[in-house]
Design a protein around this motif. Structure first.
Motif, PDB file in Angstrom:
ATOM      1  N   ILE A 171      37.669  21.045  37.032  1.00 40.58           N
ATOM      2  CA  ILE A 171      37.041  22.365  36.917  1.00 40.58           C
ATOM      3  C   ILE A 171      38.129  23.440  36.854  1.00 40.58           C
ATOM      4  CG2 ILE A 171      34.897  21.711  38.050  1.00 40.58           C
ATOM      5  CD1 ILE A 171      35.959  22.914  40.616  1.00 40.58           C
ATOM      6  N   ASP A 172      37.865  24.487  36.133  1.00 41.93           N
ATOM      7  CA  ASP A 172      38.822  25.588  35.955  1.00 41.93           C
ATOM      8  C   ASP A 172      38.360  26.755  36.823  1.00 41.93           C
ATOM      9  OD1 ASP A 172      40.579  27.532  35.185  1.00 41.93           O
ATOM     10  OD2 ASP A 172      40.148  27.405  33.033  1.00 41.93           O
ATOM     11  N   THR A 173      38.939  26.889  38.005  1.00 37.86           N
ATOM     12  CA  THR A 173      38.505  27.943  38.925  1.00 37.86           C
ATOM     13  C   THR A 173      38.952  29.327  38.478  1.00 37.86           C
ATOM     14  OG1 THR A 173      40.454  27.574  40.331  1.00 37.86           O
ATOM     15  CG2 THR A 173      38.443  26.383  40.891  1.00 37.86           C
ATOM     16  N   SER A 174      39.887  29.395  37.521  1.00 36.97           N
ATOM     17  CA  SER A 174      40.270  30.714  37.006  1.00 36.97           C
ATOM     18  C   SER A 174      39.152  31.328  36.172  1.00 36.97           C
ATOM     19  CB  SER A 174      41.552  30.612  36.165  1.00 36.97           C
ATOM     20  OG  SER A 174      41.315  29.877  34.976  1.00 36.97           O
ATOM     21  N   ARG A 175      38.211  30.499  35.739  1.00 36.80           N
ATOM     22  CA  ARG A 175      37.065  30.977  34.952  1.00 36.80           C
ATOM     23  C   ARG A 175      35.806  31.125  35.807  1.00 36.80           C
ATOM     24  NH1 ARG A 175      37.522  30.231  29.424  1.00 36.80           N
ATOM     25  NH2 ARG A 175      35.262  29.917  29.304  1.00 36.80           N
ATOM     26  N   MET A 176      35.990  31.162  37.102  1.00 39.90           N
ATOM     27  CA  MET A 176      34.868  31.233  38.020  1.00 39.90           C
ATOM     28  C   MET A 176      34.064  32.517  37.846  1.00 39.90           C
ATOM     29  SD  MET A 176      35.016  31.298  42.212  1.00 39.90           S
ATOM     30  CE  MET A 176      35.822  29.717  42.349  1.00 39.90           C
ATOM     31  N   GLN A 177      32.738  32.388  37.922  1.00 39.71           N
ATOM     32  CA  GLN A 177      31.866  33.561  38.032  1.00 39.71           C
ATOM     33  C   GLN A 177      31.865  33.950  39.516  1.00 39.71           C
ATOM     34  OE1 GLN A 177      27.909  33.221  36.322  1.00 39.71           O
ATOM     35  NE2 GLN A 177      27.102  34.625  37.867  1.00 39.71           N
ATOM     36  N   ILE A 178      32.660  34.954  39.851  1.00 38.76           N
ATOM     37  CA  ILE A 178      33.003  35.227  41.240  1.00 38.76           C
ATOM     38  C   ILE A 178      31.880  35.952  41.970  1.00 38.76           C
ATOM     39  CG2 ILE A 178      34.589  36.529  42.729  1.00 38.76           C
ATOM     40  CD1 ILE A 178      36.775  35.961  40.710  1.00 38.76           C
ATOM     41  N   GLU A 179      31.558  35.437  43.170  1.00 39.62           N
ATOM     42  CA  GLU A 179      30.606  36.083  44.066  1.00 39.62           C
ATOM     43  C   GLU A 179      31.316  36.745  45.248  1.00 39.62           C
ATOM     44  OE1 GLU A 179      28.103  32.880  45.215  1.00 39.62           O
ATOM     45  OE2 GLU A 179      27.135  32.686  43.255  1.00 39.62           O
ATOM     46  N   ARG A 180      32.448  36.187  45.603  1.00 37.23           N
ATOM     47  CA  ARG A 180      33.246  36.710  46.712  1.00 37.23           C
ATOM     48  C   ARG A 180      34.704  36.368  46.456  1.00 37.23           C
ATOM     49  NH1 ARG A 180      34.294  38.181  51.935  1.00 37.23           N
ATOM     50  NH2 ARG A 180      35.224  36.667  53.354  1.00 37.23           N
ATOM     51  N   ARG A 181      35.584  37.337  46.734  1.00 34.07           N
ATOM     52  CA  ARG A 181      37.002  37.119  46.476  1.00 34.07           C
ATOM     53  C   ARG A 181      37.822  38.078  47.323  1.00 34.07           C
ATOM     54  NH1 ARG A 181      40.682  40.102  42.308  1.00 34.07           N
ATOM     55  NH2 ARG A 181      42.301  38.567  41.895  1.00 34.07           N
ATOM     56  N   VAL A 182      38.625  37.517  48.242  1.00 39.21           N
ATOM     57  CA  VAL A 182      39.432  38.339  49.144  1.00 39.21           C
ATOM     58  C   VAL A 182      40.841  37.768  49.221  1.00 39.21           C
ATOM     59  CG1 VAL A 182      37.508  39.145  50.568  1.00 39.21           C
ATOM     60  CG2 VAL A 182      38.704  37.034  51.188  1.00 39.21           C
ATOM     61  N   SER A 183      41.781  38.661  49.521  1.00 41.25           N
ATOM     62  CA  SER A 183      43.169  38.261  49.727  1.00 41.25           C
ATOM     63  C   SER A 183      43.700  38.979  50.958  1.00 41.25           C
ATOM     64  CB  SER A 183      44.031  38.619  48.509  1.00 41.25           C
ATOM     65  OG  SER A 183      45.404  38.422  48.793  1.00 41.25           O
ATOM     66  N   ALA A 184      44.459  38.249  51.790  1.00 39.61           N
ATOM     67  CA  ALA A 184      45.074  38.845  52.971  1.00 39.61           C
ATOM     68  C   ALA A 184      46.541  39.170  52.743  1.00 39.61           C
ATOM     69  CB  ALA A 184      44.955  37.886  54.158  1.00 39.61           C
ATOM     70  N   THR A 185      47.039  38.909  51.526  1.00 42.20           N
ATOM     71  CA  THR A 185      48.454  39.140  51.250  1.00 42.20           C
ATOM     72  C   THR A 185      48.708  40.462  50.538  1.00 42.20           C
ATOM     73  OG1 THR A 185      48.190  37.797  49.249  1.00 42.20           O
ATOM     74  CG2 THR A 185      49.077  36.703  51.199  1.00 42.20           C
ATOM     75  N   TYR A 186      47.762  40.903  49.725  1.00 37.96           N
ATOM     76  CA  TYR A 186      47.899  42.172  49.010  1.00 37.96           C
ATOM     77  C   TYR A 186      46.638  43.009  49.221  1.00 37.96           C
ATOM     78  CZ  TYR A 186      51.790  40.077  46.416  1.00 37.96           C
ATOM     79  OH  TYR A 186      52.975  39.476  46.071  1.00 37.96           O
ATOM     80  N   LYS A 187      46.827  44.272  49.513  1.00 35.08           N
ATOM     81  CA  LYS A 187      45.677  45.155  49.690  1.00 35.08           C
ATOM     82  C   LYS A 187      45.011  45.451  48.362  1.00 35.08           C
ATOM     83  CE  LYS A 187      44.390  49.785  51.285  1.00 35.08           C
ATOM     84  NZ  LYS A 187      44.889  51.060  51.869  1.00 35.08           N
ATOM     85  N   ASP A 188      45.821  45.840  47.381  1.00 39.39           N
ATOM     86  CA  ASP A 188      45.311  46.177  46.047  1.00 39.39           C
ATOM     87  C   ASP A 188      45.665  45.041  45.101  1.00 39.39           C
ATOM     88  OD1 ASP A 188      44.372  48.785  46.805  1.00 39.39           O
ATOM     89  OD2 ASP A 188      46.466  49.444  46.814  1.00 39.39           O
ATOM     90  N   ILE A 189      44.675  44.314  44.648  1.00 37.81           N
ATOM     91  CA  ILE A 189      44.882  43.201  43.739  1.00 37.81           C
ATOM     92  C   ILE A 189      44.136  43.469  42.444  1.00 37.81           C
ATOM     93  CG2 ILE A 189      45.282  41.477  45.515  1.00 37.81           C
ATOM     94  CD1 ILE A 189      42.381  40.682  45.406  1.00 37.81           C
ATOM     95  N   PRO A 190      44.656  42.968  41.338  1.00 36.99           N
ATOM     96  CA  PRO A 190      43.973  43.169  40.056  1.00 36.99           C
ATOM     97  C   PRO A 190      42.537  42.660  40.130  1.00 36.99           C
ATOM     98  CG  PRO A 190      46.161  42.255  39.702  1.00 36.99           C
ATOM     99  CD  PRO A 190      45.915  42.222  41.174  1.00 36.99           C
ATOM    100  N   GLY A 191      41.600  43.519  39.814  1.00 32.84           N
ATOM    101  CA  GLY A 191      40.193  43.163  39.912  1.00 32.84           C
ATOM    102  C   GLY A 191      39.573  43.570  41.225  1.00 32.84           C
TER     103      GLY A 191
END
Length: 363
Positions: free
Chosen positions: A94-114
């Motif tokens: 499966i290609d997770t880069s093509r995911m239809q995103i419902e939730r997406r968080v990062s603890a490393t960068y505050k401002d992330i693309p998207g």
């Protein structure tokens, strides 16, 4: 079988009837439907699918209902049913880069693309019992958000990768092992370890992951990115010469950034831990990624000193179906074994008494 119990097989049959009666509960209360379980207890259903290693919400809901909410029993039921299914082939990765995103968080960068997408989560709720749960009051539906396409949500790990600050993702073109068909040999390859962790017990992996944070296999982790959403499952069709989509499944993916190492002469770089499970199960995916990184100790020349770094210990004990079977078999009759132990103990006690009498007589 407990044939020695009073009543024999008739007693066992009555036990089955009693179980069915307790499962149904008060007849004045409407019975739970599979739709209610799959829709309103979806996180329980997701866990059963993940650790049962079979993606089918209806079957998982049926197992939850049959087990009276005992999730490990439900996982056992789903795993057993899985063994009866024919195997037609394997899907493409499966290609997770093509995911239809419902939730997406990062603890490393505050401002992330998207941007950060909070989605459905307990992270920002008060950990207090809500009195509204005692009623069937309707909850207002959330406002529709625009769908996040892959171009608007690139992987956070790619930011580090583009600067050469993190190890490559370790993708391989070789055919992966199949844990359900091949015996586990040690040392095990990472693909087989990840399969075992993906269907391993959430509580066991959570404890191991927690232990790594407390210094038992310290990795100093950061959550690079957690993604929850729908991905396409594609199967190669030889007669067509290309792959077709057979449906979508909801998954949770966690990429963990861990302490840096200087390997392959490339200079110091961060290392990775990876977790991916069916459904929305962030705790499991995070714990899996922590344990995955701990199990890679040999790759980075680290001394294996902690339980989470012991490959055989982790893989042989993380499966809750195996663990349950071995623990609960103690409820089955062990009359002969126990009588043998009892006779041995009585013999030892007689010998002790005889020696004591001999010593007293000699004195």
């Amino acid at each position: 079988m407990y044939v020695a119990v009073k009543g024999g097989e008739a007693a066992i049959e009555q036990a089955h009837r009693l179980l069915a009666d307790r499962r149904r509960g008060d007849r004045a209360v409407p019975a739970l439907s599979l739709e209610q379980i799959a829709g309103q207890l979806s996180l329980a259903v997701d866990r059963v699918m993940a650790e049962g290693s079979l993606y089918d919400p209806d079957l998982a809901a049926m197992a939850v209902r049959q087990s009276r909410g005992d999730l490990i029993e439900a996982i056992f039921l789903l795993r057993a049913y899985r063994t009866t299914l024919p195997r037609f082939g394997y899907s493409r990765p499966i290609d997770t880069s093509r995911m239809q995103i419902e939730r997406r968080v990062s603890a490393t960068y505050k401002d992330i693309p998207g941007g950060q997408l909070l989605g459905p989560t307990f992270d920002y709720t008060h950990r207090l019992i809500d009195p509204a749960m005692a009623t069937d009051e309707e909850v207002a539906a959330p406002q529709r958000q625009p769908r996040r396409e892959r171009e608007s949500c690139p992987r956070v790990m790619d930011i580090l990768n583009d600067e050469g600050l993190i190890e490559p993702d370790g993708q391989s073109d070789s055919e992966p092992a199949d844990l359900t068909r091949d015996p586990t040999d040690y040392p095990a390859a990472r693909d087989l370890r990840l399969q075992a962790l993906a269907r391993g017990d959430e509580g066991f992996l959570l404890s191991l992951g927690y232990s790594t944070q407390r210094g038992y296999g310290r990795t100093h982790p950061f959550v690079g990115e957690i993604r929850v959403g729908l991905v396409e499952v594609e199967v190669e069709m030889p007669e067509l010469g290309f792959a077709i989509s057979i449906g979508r499944i909801r998954i949770t993916e966690c990429q963990m950034v861990s302490q840096f190492k200087n390997t392959d002469g490339e200079g110091p770089r961060f290392t990775r831990g990876y977790g991916l499970v069916f459904g929305q199960s962030e705790r499991k995916a995070m714990a899996m990624s922590l344990v995955d990184r701990a199990l890679r100790a040999d790759e980075f020349g680290e001394q294996r000193m902690a339980p989470a770094q012991d490959e055989e210990f982790v893989l042989e004990h993380c499966d809750n179906v195996q663990a349950t079977g071995f623990v609960e078999h103690l409820k089955l009759p062990h009359y002969v074994d126990f009588q043998a132990e009892l006779d041995l103990l009585r013999l030892l006690r007689r010998e002790d008494a005889e020696r004591a009498e001999s010593q007293e007589a000699a004195e």
